[in-house]
Design a protein around this motif. Structure first.
Motif, PDB file in Angstrom:
ATOM      1  N   LYS A   1      64.726  68.480 -17.405  1.00 44.62           N
ATOM      2  CA  LYS A   1      63.513  68.416 -18.220  1.00 44.62           C
ATOM      3  C   LYS A   1      63.404  67.041 -18.888  1.00 44.62           C
ATOM      4  O   LYS A   1      62.327  66.443 -18.924  1.00 44.62           O
ATOM      5  N   ASN A   2      64.515  66.529 -19.406  1.00 45.61           N
ATOM      6  CA  ASN A   2      64.521  65.204 -20.038  1.00 45.61           C
ATOM      7  C   ASN A   2      64.171  64.106 -19.036  1.00 45.61           C
ATOM      8  O   ASN A   2      63.457  63.162 -19.367  1.00 45.61           O
ATOM      9  N   LYS A   3      64.671  64.226 -17.799  1.00 48.23           N
ATOM     10  CA  LYS A   3      64.344  63.236 -16.776  1.00 48.23           C
ATOM     11  C   LYS A   3      62.843  63.237 -16.497  1.00 48.23           C
ATOM     12  O   LYS A   3      62.229  62.176 -16.341  1.00 48.23           O
ATOM     13  N   LYS A   4      62.240  64.422 -16.437  1.00 50.19           N
ATOM     14  CA  LYS A   4      60.797  64.518 -16.199  1.00 50.19           C
ATOM     15  C   LYS A   4      60.018  63.902 -17.355  1.00 50.19           C
ATOM     16  O   LYS A   4      59.023  63.214 -17.142  1.00 50.19           O
ATOM     17  N   LEU A   5      60.477  64.153 -18.581  1.00 48.44           N
ATOM     18  CA  LEU A   5      59.805  63.571 -19.746  1.00 48.44           C
ATOM     19  C   LEU A   5      59.903  62.050 -19.735  1.00 48.44           C
ATOM     20  O   LEU A   5      58.929  61.351 -20.026  1.00 48.44           O
ATOM     21  N   GLN A   6      61.062  61.521 -19.394  1.00 47.63           N
ATOM     22  CA  GLN A   6      61.239  60.070 -19.330  1.00 47.63           C
ATOM     23  C   GLN A   6      60.313  59.457 -18.283  1.00 47.63           C
ATOM     24  O   GLN A   6      59.691  58.417 -18.515  1.00 47.63           O
ATOM     25  N   LEU A   7      60.182  60.110 -17.139  1.00 46.42           N
ATOM     26  CA  LEU A   7      59.306  59.621 -16.089  1.00 46.42           C
ATOM     27  C   LEU A   7      57.848  59.651 -16.548  1.00 46.42           C
ATOM     28  O   LEU A   7      57.090  58.707 -16.318  1.00 46.42           O
ATOM     29  N   LYS A   8      57.478  60.724 -17.225  1.00 51.53           N
ATOM     30  CA  LYS A   8      56.107  60.838 -17.721  1.00 51.53           C
ATOM     31  C   LYS A   8      55.802  59.756 -18.760  1.00 51.53           C
ATOM     32  O   LYS A   8      54.727  59.155 -18.753  1.00 51.53           O
ATOM     33  N   ILE A   9      56.756  59.485 -19.636  1.00 47.42           N
ATOM     34  CA  ILE A   9      56.587  58.433 -20.642  1.00 47.42           C
ATOM     35  C   ILE A   9      56.444  57.071 -19.973  1.00 47.42           C
ATOM     36  O   ILE A   9      55.582  56.275 -20.336  1.00 47.42           O
ATOM     37  N   LYS A  10      57.276  56.798 -18.962  1.00 47.09           N
ATOM     38  CA  LYS A  10      57.175  55.529 -18.242  1.00 47.09           C
ATOM     39  C   LYS A  10      55.828  55.406 -17.547  1.00 47.09           C
ATOM     40  O   LYS A  10      55.226  54.324 -17.511  1.00 47.09           O
TER      41      LYS A  10
ATOM     42  N   ARG B   1      50.577  60.811 -33.274  1.00 48.97           N
ATOM     43  CA  ARG B   1      51.471  61.533 -32.366  1.00 48.97           C
ATOM     44  C   ARG B   1      50.700  62.477 -31.468  1.00 48.97           C
ATOM     45  O   ARG B   1      49.783  63.151 -31.879  1.00 48.97           O
ATOM     46  N   LYS B   2      51.123  62.527 -30.211  1.00 49.73           N
ATOM     47  CA  LYS B   2      50.576  63.470 -29.246  1.00 49.73           C
ATOM     48  C   LYS B   2      51.751  64.099 -28.512  1.00 49.73           C
ATOM     49  O   LYS B   2      52.729  63.429 -28.206  1.00 49.73           O
ATOM     50  N   GLU B   3      51.635  65.374 -28.257  1.00 53.95           N
ATOM     51  CA  GLU B   3      52.717  66.089 -27.593  1.00 53.95           C
ATOM     52  C   GLU B   3      52.717  65.756 -26.107  1.00 53.95           C
ATOM     53  O   GLU B   3      51.682  65.758 -25.451  1.00 53.95           O
ATOM     54  N   ILE B   4      53.893  65.464 -25.579  1.00 54.99           N
ATOM     55  CA  ILE B   4      54.071  65.201 -24.152  1.00 54.99           C
ATOM     56  C   ILE B   4      54.869  66.369 -23.581  1.00 54.99           C
ATOM     57  O   ILE B   4      55.962  66.664 -24.043  1.00 54.99           O
ATOM     58  N   ILE B   5      54.305  67.026 -22.581  1.00 64.03           N
ATOM     59  CA  ILE B   5      54.933  68.217 -22.014  1.00 64.03           C
ATOM     60  C   ILE B   5      55.272  67.955 -20.560  1.00 64.03           C
ATOM     61  O   ILE B   5      54.459  67.441 -19.807  1.00 64.03           O
ATOM     62  N   ALA B   6      56.488  68.309 -20.162  1.00 62.84           N
ATOM     63  CA  ALA B   6      56.902  68.220 -18.766  1.00 62.84           C
ATOM     64  C   ALA B   6      57.213  69.627 -18.282  1.00 62.84           C
ATOM     65  O   ALA B   6      57.911  70.374 -18.941  1.00 62.84           O
ATOM     66  N   LYS B   7      56.651  69.955 -17.150  1.00 61.85           N
ATOM     67  CA  LYS B   7      56.863  71.315 -16.613  1.00 61.85           C
ATOM     68  C   LYS B   7      57.885  71.317 -15.528  1.00 61.85           C
ATOM     69  O   LYS B   7      58.174  70.387 -14.887  1.00 61.85           O
TER      70      LYS B   7
END
Length: 66
Positions: A23-32, A60-66
């Motif tokens: 999940k953290n990897k997906k969030l990092q990719l989404k942020i990048k 602030r905005k919520e970033i969600i990775a599924k």
């Protein structure tokens, strides 16, 4: 210890940790991706004064990775 030993020792916790890691990897990719699309700006170096301002005024905005 290697991964196999960790799996054996922490048989209940290991799957949860793997799920959290993915999940953290997906969030990092989404942020990048958001940074590449210039939808967000992440300063690489900031002063302490700027840091305090960012914390107070940051939109602030919520970033969600599924």
């Amino acid at each position: 210890m290697n991964i196999k030993q960790l799996e054996e020792v922490f048989e209940e916790e290991f799957p949860k940790a793997q799920k959290f890691y993915q999940k953290n990897k997906k969030l990092q990719l989404k942020i990048k991706k958001l940074e590449y699309e210039r939808k967000i700006i992440i300063p690489r170096e900031i002063t302490l004064e700027n840091f305090n301002n960012y914390l107070k005024k940051w939109d602030r905005k919520e970033i969600i990775a599924k």
